[in-house]
Design an enzyme around this catalytic site. Structure first.
Site, PDB file in Angstrom:
ATOM      1  N   LYS A  31      41.212  29.072  32.304  1.00  0.00           N
ATOM      2  CA  LYS A  31      41.020  30.009  31.197  1.00  0.00           C
ATOM      3  C   LYS A  31      39.734  29.901  30.529  1.00  0.00           C
ATOM      4  CE  LYS A  31      45.912  30.391  29.554  1.00  0.00           C
ATOM      5  NZ  LYS A  31      46.123  31.801  29.952  1.00  0.00           N
ATOM      6  N   ARG A  48      56.200  30.908  34.669  1.00  0.00           N
ATOM      7  CA  ARG A  48      57.105  31.288  35.523  1.00  0.00           C
ATOM      8  C   ARG A  48      57.556  30.247  36.693  1.00  0.00           C
ATOM      9  NH1 ARG A  48      53.803  36.363  37.206  1.00  0.00           N
ATOM     10  NH2 ARG A  48      52.836  35.910  35.056  1.00  0.00           N
TER      11      ARG A  48
HETATM   12  N1  BES Z   1      50.667  31.141  28.361  1.00  0.00           N
HETATM   13  C1  BES Z   1      49.986  32.236  29.172  1.00  0.00           C
HETATM   14  C2  BES Z   1      50.440  33.582  28.465  1.00  0.00           C
HETATM   15  C3  BES Z   1      49.876  33.839  27.060  1.00  0.00           C
HETATM   16  C4  BES Z   1      48.593  34.343  26.846  1.00  0.00           C
HETATM   17  C5  BES Z   1      50.400  33.628  25.982  1.00  0.00           C
HETATM   18  C6  BES Z   1      48.014  34.939  25.705  1.00  0.00           C
HETATM   19  C7  BES Z   1      50.013  33.841  24.485  1.00  0.00           C
HETATM   20  C8  BES Z   1      48.629  34.580  24.608  1.00  0.00           C
HETATM   21  C9  BES Z   1      50.420  32.313  30.462  1.00  0.00           C
HETATM   22  O1  BES Z   1      50.746  31.052  31.149  1.00  0.00           O
HETATM   23  C10 BES Z   1      49.299  32.943  31.108  1.00  0.00           C
HETATM   24  O2  BES Z   1      48.368  32.447  31.646  1.00  0.00           O
HETATM   25  N2  BES Z   1      49.543  34.183  31.753  1.00  0.00           N
HETATM   26  C11 BES Z   1      48.502  34.891  32.448  1.00  0.00           C
HETATM   27  C12 BES Z   1      49.478  35.427  33.983  1.00  0.00           C
HETATM   28  C13 BES Z   1      48.540  35.951  34.717  1.00  0.00           C
HETATM   29  C14 BES Z   1      47.448  34.930  35.448  1.00  0.00           C
HETATM   30  C15 BES Z   1      49.041  36.736  35.807  1.00  0.00           C
HETATM   31  C16 BES Z   1      48.070  35.890  31.629  1.00  0.00           C
HETATM   32  O3  BES Z   1      49.079  36.422  30.977  1.00  0.00           O
HETATM   33  O4  BES Z   1      46.831  36.068  31.721  1.00  0.00           O
HETATM   34 MN    MN Z   2      49.009  30.273  32.108  1.00  0.00          MN
END
Ligand code: BES
Ligand code: MN
Ligand code: ZN
Length: 504
Positions: free
Chosen positions: A284, A358
């Site tokens: 990230k 997931r």
């Molecule tokens: N934990 C994150 C989702 C999230 C993002 C929660 C911002 C709270 C605030 C999740 O694991 C994630 O990283 N999701 C990705 C999915 C993508 C890679 C398809 C996302 O939402 O960017």
């Molecule tokens: Mn994630």
């Protein structure tokens, strides 16, 4: 904080602070006293009206003013609180009023108070609703997370006792039960908030398992904790893959609360427990990455809900399942393109290691089948896309069973911990196509929260299942940064309504 409810003439309330509501008028002088305030005003020979006539209270929902030593009243102080205009009195204004009163009482430093606000019913709700909201609102406002600060802000707040009072009218039997339910729910919310607020170097998967152990001991609950080797033996290739870059051993926690009849199939709650989500090799960006300590909020809400239900001895069977892992990059970490086999036998191409929620949930959903659940609800901070779609007001709701979706929506409205249903049509499955495995773990930019839910749906085909994406509601950012404890209130309401009963 201790809560009680009683019928009591306001002028006779011997209390450090008597809290009375006032509806806003077109001018301050035309403010409308609520029945309790009117009675107190009469006993005080118009002292309250006199203050209003001077314009000391705007009447806006949540505005307050304080009177001391009012002749004719047994109370040491009177706090008048504006309720807004009578014909504009809504759930949100009631909650704002409670929050303002809580903050004003905190400021005041009194040890106890008598509050005449729960009698102001809203059209769609009963007294029990008002009591639950008031109790949860007060407990929320007095929640503090200062265990990691060496210098405390000052002495802990003095308020220890709240009496909710009704002017004269008798107290219905259901009111006491509603209070006990609300207090147990507040305990669950507080637990969820604290687990969420704890940083990831303290709140690890092992810490969550220990917390479940504490609950099991305290409430005599059955607890299973699966270790990595157990997961491997069960073929949970997706769950295990997420944890490969981390030094923290993964845990799969199952906490059983059996308050209902043996013959009743359980409600299984599955909570995403990523104690920190760096994104893994699909790292990230740095900004606000600290907030990914909240990525175990689903797990926290499950443990909080079990605590609440056990605490109130609810006549329900609930099993809380928590896959707990840390998502880190590292020499052993999963890489984009890796293919894993899930416990269900289906294979997944991990195109993005940041879509890890997931991956742990799919194996937890398959594992949950062994409990022959009546329904399964998973709760997860699953997608940023859900925050874009719905903001911070409602959770995203997805379900393969419309009755279950309706029940969750109704419970959310009831708890004022609301959800909004999102689509789950088969058509979206197309986006998860993979050239190398049964499916990919991402579905591209369009409808990100829907494709995430669609992925999970493939592992719940045999079940009545719903998914709550709480990415937007589980915590706040910025100055107010911190866990909210949502959706514990919703889940507790849902479990109670599902059992068709109330707390014992
Ligand atoms: N934990 C994150 C989702 C999230 C993002 C929660 C911002 C709270 C605030 C999740 O694991 C994630 O990283 N999701 C990705 C999915 C993508 C890679 C398809 C996302 O939402 O960017
Ligand atoms: Mn994630
Ligand atoms: Zn995540």
């Amino acid at each position: 904080m201790k809560f009680s409810i009683r019928a009591l003439a306001p002028e006779r309330a011997k209390t450090a602070c008597l809290v009375l509501g006032v509806f806003k008028g077109t001018t301050p002088a035309q403010s409308e006293l609520t029945p309790a305030a009117r009675r107190a005003d009469r006993a005080a020979r118009g002292a309250l009206r006199a203050v209003l006539a001077k314009g000391d209270l705007s009447g806006r929902a949540g505005s307050t003013t304080l009177l001391r030593q009012v002749t004719g009243l047994a109370a040491e102080r009177v706090m008048l609180v504006g309720l807004g205009a009578k014909d504009e009195f809504t759930e949100n204004s009631y909650r704002d009023v409670i929050r303002s009163v809580a903050n004003a009482l905190k400021e005041l430093g009194v040890r106890e108070a008598t509050v005449y606000l729960v009698g102001h019913k809203l059209p769609a709700h009963d007294l029990a609703w008002n009591l639950r909201q008031a109790t949860l609102g007060l407990r929320d406002a007095f929640y503090a997370f200062d265990q990691l600060k060496t210098e405390k802000k000052g002495p802990p707040p003095a308020l220890a006792e709240i009496t909710f009072a009704l002017p004269a009218a008798a107290v219905p039997a259901a009111a006491g039960r509603a209070l006990r339910e609300a207090e147990a729910t507040a305990d669950g919310v507080a637990l969820a908030r604290t687990l969420g607020n704890l940083p990831s170097n303290i709140c690890t998967p092992g810490y969550l398992a220990d917390e479940a152990k504490k609950l099991a001991r305290q409430y005599k609950l059955r607890l299973e904790v699966l270790e990595r080797r157990d997961m491997e033996r069960l073929g949970m290739g997706a769950l295990v893959s997420v944890t490969k870059g981390s030094h923290q051993p993964p845990k799969l926690i199952a906490l059983h609360y059996a308050g209902g009849a043996k013959s009743k199939k359980p409600v299984v709650l599955v909570g995403k427990g990523v104690t920190f989500d760096t994104g893994g090799i699909s790292l990230k960006p740095g900004a606000e990455m600290d907030e990914m300590k909240f990525d175990m909020s689903g797990a926290a809400s499950v443990l909080g809900t079990v605590r609440a239900l056990a605490g109130m001895k609810a006549p329900v069977n609930v099993i809380g399942v928590v896959p707990a892992v840390e998502n880190m990059p590292g020499g052993g970490a999963s890489k984009p393109g890796d293919v894993v086999t899930t416990m269900s036998g289906q294979t997944v191409e991990i195109l993005n290691t940041d879509a890890e929620g997931r991956l742990i949930l799919c194996d937890a959903l398959t594992y949950a089948e062994r409990y022959k659940p009546d329904v399964i609800v998973d709760i997860a901070t699953l997608t940023g896309a859900c925050v874009i779609a719905l903001g911070h007001v409602v959770s995203g709701l997805f379900a393969n069973d419309q009755k279950l979706a309706d029940a969750l929506r109704a419970a959310g409205d009831d708890a004022w911990d609301r959800v909004w249903q999102m689509p789950l049509h088969e058509d979206y499955q197309e986006q998860l196509r993979s050239n190398f495995a049964d499916m990919a773990n991402i579905g591209g930019r369009p409808a990100g929260s829907v494709t995430a839910a669609s992925f999970l749906a493939r592992f719940a085909r045999k079940q009545r299942w719903a998914h709550l994406d709480i990415a937007g509601v589980a915590y706040k950012s910025g100055r107010e940064k911190g866990s909210t404890g949502r959706p514990v209130p919703l889940l507790v309401r849902f479990a109670l309504r599902h059992a068709g009963g109330r707390a014992a």
